[in-house]
Design a protein around this motif. Structure first.
Motif, PDB file in Angstrom:
ATOM      1  N   ARG A   1       0.807  -1.225   0.000  1.00 22.45           N
ATOM      2  CA  ARG A   1       0.000   0.000   0.000  1.00 22.45           C
ATOM      3  C   ARG A   1       0.843   1.279   0.000  1.00 22.45           C
ATOM      4  O   ARG A   1       0.441   2.307   0.513  1.00 22.45           O
ATOM      5  CB  ARG A   1      -0.973   0.008   1.173  1.00 22.45           C
ATOM      6  N   ALA A   2       2.022   1.163  -0.605  1.00 25.03           N
ATOM      7  CA  ALA A   2       2.914   2.315  -0.757  1.00 25.03           C
ATOM      8  C   ALA A   2       3.869   2.029  -1.912  1.00 25.03           C
ATOM      9  O   ALA A   2       4.111   0.876  -2.251  1.00 25.03           O
ATOM     10  CB  ALA A   2       3.699   2.559   0.524  1.00 25.03           C
ATOM     11  N   LEU A   3       4.378   3.083  -2.483  1.00 22.82           N
ATOM     12  CA  LEU A   3       5.364   2.915  -3.547  1.00 22.82           C
ATOM     13  C   LEU A   3       6.724   2.581  -2.935  1.00 22.82           C
ATOM     14  O   LEU A   3       7.019   2.988  -1.807  1.00 22.82           O
ATOM     15  CB  LEU A   3       5.479   4.196  -4.381  1.00 22.82           C
ATOM     16  N   PRO A   4       7.557   1.864  -3.657  1.00 15.88           N
ATOM     17  CA  PRO A   4       8.896   1.570  -3.126  1.00 15.88           C
ATOM     18  C   PRO A   4       9.743   2.838  -3.052  1.00 15.88           C
ATOM     19  O   PRO A   4       9.524   3.788  -3.805  1.00 15.88           O
ATOM     20  CB  PRO A   4       9.470   0.583  -4.150  1.00 15.88           C
ATOM     21  N   GLU A   5      10.698   2.843  -2.127  1.00 18.95           N
ATOM     22  CA  GLU A   5      11.601   3.989  -2.020  1.00 18.95           C
ATOM     23  C   GLU A   5      12.634   3.978  -3.137  1.00 18.95           C
ATOM     24  O   GLU A   5      13.123   5.024  -3.534  1.00 18.95           O
ATOM     25  CB  GLU A   5      12.295   3.989  -0.657  1.00 18.95           C
ATOM     26  N   SER A   6      12.973   2.781  -3.618  1.00 18.30           N
ATOM     27  CA  SER A   6      13.956   2.662  -4.692  1.00 18.30           C
ATOM     28  C   SER A   6      13.626   1.431  -5.537  1.00 18.30           C
ATOM     29  O   SER A   6      12.814   0.591  -5.146  1.00 18.30           O
ATOM     30  CB  SER A   6      15.370   2.544  -4.130  1.00 18.30           C
ATOM     31  N   LEU A   7      14.284   1.308  -6.655  1.00 20.76           N
ATOM     32  CA  LEU A   7      14.066   0.142  -7.519  1.00 20.76           C
ATOM     33  C   LEU A   7      14.626  -1.135  -6.892  1.00 20.76           C
ATOM     34  O   LEU A   7      14.200  -2.234  -7.254  1.00 20.76           O
ATOM     35  CB  LEU A   7      14.700   0.377  -8.898  1.00 20.76           C
ATOM     36  N   ALA A   8      15.522  -1.001  -5.935  1.00 24.96           N
ATOM     37  CA  ALA A   8      16.076  -2.175  -5.257  1.00 24.96           C
ATOM     38  C   ALA A   8      14.977  -2.936  -4.502  1.00 24.96           C
ATOM     39  O   ALA A   8      15.037  -4.169  -4.397  1.00 24.96           O
ATOM     40  CB  ALA A   8      17.184  -1.755  -4.297  1.00 24.96           C
ATOM     41  N   GLU A   9      13.984  -2.231  -4.014  1.00 21.27           N
ATOM     42  CA  GLU A   9      12.893  -2.884  -3.269  1.00 21.27           C
ATOM     43  C   GLU A   9      12.025  -3.773  -4.155  1.00 21.27           C
ATOM     44  O   GLU A   9      11.331  -4.642  -3.644  1.00 21.27           O
ATOM     45  CB  GLU A   9      12.016  -1.828  -2.588  1.00 21.27           C
ATOM     46  N   VAL A  10      12.055  -3.569  -5.446  1.00 19.20           N
ATOM     47  CA  VAL A  10      11.279  -4.405  -6.370  1.00 19.20           C
ATOM     48  C   VAL A  10      12.192  -5.320  -7.188  1.00 19.20           C
ATOM     49  O   VAL A  10      11.768  -5.905  -8.181  1.00 19.20           O
ATOM     50  CB  VAL A  10      10.373  -3.562  -7.304  1.00 19.20           C
ATOM     51  N   GLY A  11      13.454  -5.416  -6.789  1.00 18.23           N
ATOM     52  CA  GLY A  11      14.395  -6.311  -7.463  1.00 18.23           C
ATOM     53  C   GLY A  11      14.972  -5.776  -8.755  1.00 18.23           C
ATOM     54  O   GLY A  11      15.508  -6.536  -9.552  1.00 18.23           O
ATOM     55  N   ALA A  12      14.873  -4.466  -8.975  1.00 20.46           N
ATOM     56  CA  ALA A  12      15.387  -3.888 -10.218  1.00 20.46           C
ATOM     57  C   ALA A  12      16.475  -2.851  -9.951  1.00 20.46           C
ATOM     58  O   ALA A  12      16.779  -2.043 -10.820  1.00 20.46           O
ATOM     59  CB  ALA A  12      14.252  -3.260 -11.012  1.00 20.46           C
ATOM     60  N   GLY A  13      17.058  -2.895  -8.767  1.00 21.57           N
ATOM     61  CA  GLY A  13      18.071  -1.906  -8.402  1.00 21.57           C
ATOM     62  C   GLY A  13      19.336  -1.987  -9.226  1.00 21.57           C
ATOM     63  O   GLY A  13      20.003  -0.979  -9.452  1.00 21.57           O
ATOM     64  N   THR A  14      19.674  -3.174  -9.686  1.00 23.56           N
ATOM     65  CA  THR A  14      20.907  -3.338 -10.466  1.00 23.56           C
ATOM     66  C   THR A  14      20.631  -3.466 -11.970  1.00 23.56           C
ATOM     67  O   THR A  14      21.552  -3.661 -12.749  1.00 23.56           O
ATOM     68  CB  THR A  14      21.676  -4.585 -10.002  1.00 23.56           C
ATOM     69  N   ARG A  15      19.377  -3.363 -12.326  1.00 23.51           N
ATOM     70  CA  ARG A  15      19.018  -3.513 -13.746  1.00 23.51           C
ATOM     71  C   ARG A  15      19.492  -2.306 -14.537  1.00 23.51           C
ATOM     72  O   ARG A  15      19.253  -1.166 -14.161  1.00 23.51           O
ATOM     73  CB  ARG A  15      17.508  -3.664 -13.870  1.00 23.51           C
ATOM     74  N   LEU A  16      20.154  -2.571 -15.662  1.00 22.49           N
ATOM     75  CA  LEU A  16      20.684  -1.501 -16.510  1.00 22.49           C
ATOM     76  C   LEU A  16      19.881  -1.393 -17.794  1.00 22.49           C
ATOM     77  O   LEU A  16      19.359  -2.386 -18.299  1.00 22.49           O
ATOM     78  CB  LEU A  16      22.148  -1.783 -16.847  1.00 22.49           C
TER      79      LEU A  16
END
Length: 172
Positions: free
Chosen positions: A82-97
Motif C-alpha cells: 500500500r505504498a510505492l517503493p523507495e527505490s528500484l532495489a525494493e522491487v528487485g530492479a536496483g541493479t538492472r541496466l
C-alpha cells in the motif's frame, strides 16, 4: 605462300583476321577495379547506416519492455504494501541496466517535496502523478522537461503508465 592452318604459324599481321589480332583479356583494368571498389563502398555505407538505425530501434524497444516490466513490479509492490517503493532495489530492479549500460531512473513523486525532479511535458506539467520511471537514453543525459534537446532520446513512462516510449514521441 599460304599460311598453314595451325594457329600461330603465320605471324604476318596483314594476312591475319581481326579476331586473331585481339589478345585475350588477362585481368581487370584499373578503371574496372576503381568502379567495383566505389560500388562496394557505397553499398557498405548504406548498409551500415541502415543497421545503425535498426540497432537503435531494437535498443529503444528493449528499454520500453524493461520499463513495462519494472512498472509491473512496482504495481505489485504497491498492491502488497500500500505504498510505492523507495527505490528500484525494493522491487528487485536496483541493479538492472538500460540497453546503453546505465541504471534506470526512478523518482517517487508522492514522497518528493515540490516538482523539481519530476519529469515535465512541453507545458511544464508533471508527466505522472505517482512516480517517474525512465532511461536516460542513448546520450546518457537528461533534464526534467522533455522539450530540452538532451531529453528527447529518453525513454519515459508518462500519464501514469498510459504512455511508455521515447520522449520525442510523447505529445500530451
Amino acid at each position: 605462300m599460304k599460311c598453314p592452318d595451325s594457329p600461330g604459324a603465320c605471324e604476318n599481321p596483314a594476312t591475319m583476321k581481326n579476331s586473331d589480332l585481339r589478345r585475350p583479356a588477362r585481368g581487370f583494368t584499373m578503371l574496372e577495379i576503381v568502379i567495383v571498389v566505389a560500388i562496394v563502398a557505397v553499398l557498405g555505407a548504406l548498409g551500415s547506416a541502415a543497421y545503425g538505425r535498426y540497432r537503435d530501434r531494437v535498443l529503444v524497444s528493449q528499454a520500453v519492455s524493461d520499463i513495462v516490466a519494472i512498472a509491473a513490479s512496482i504495481k505489485r509492490f504497491e498492491l502488497d504494501s500500500r505504498a510505492l517503493p523507495e527505490s528500484l532495489a525494493e522491487v528487485g530492479a536496483g541493479t538492472r541496466l538500460d540497453p546503453w549500460g546505465r541504471p534506470y531512473q526512478y523518482v517517487d513523486l508522492a514522497t518528493m517535496k515540490g516538482n523539481g525532479k519530476a519529469r515535465k511535458d512541453k507545458k511544464l506539467a508533471p508527466l505522472n502523478s505517482d512516480y517517474d520511471l525512465y532511461s536516460l537514453g542513448k546520450d546518457g543525459d537528461s533534464k526534467p522537461p522533455l522539450v530540452t534537446p538532451v531529453s528527447r532520446d529518453d525513454i519515459v513512462r508518462a500519464r501514469d503508465g498510459q504512455f511508455i516510449g521515447m520522449a520525442k514521441d510523447f505529445d500530451p
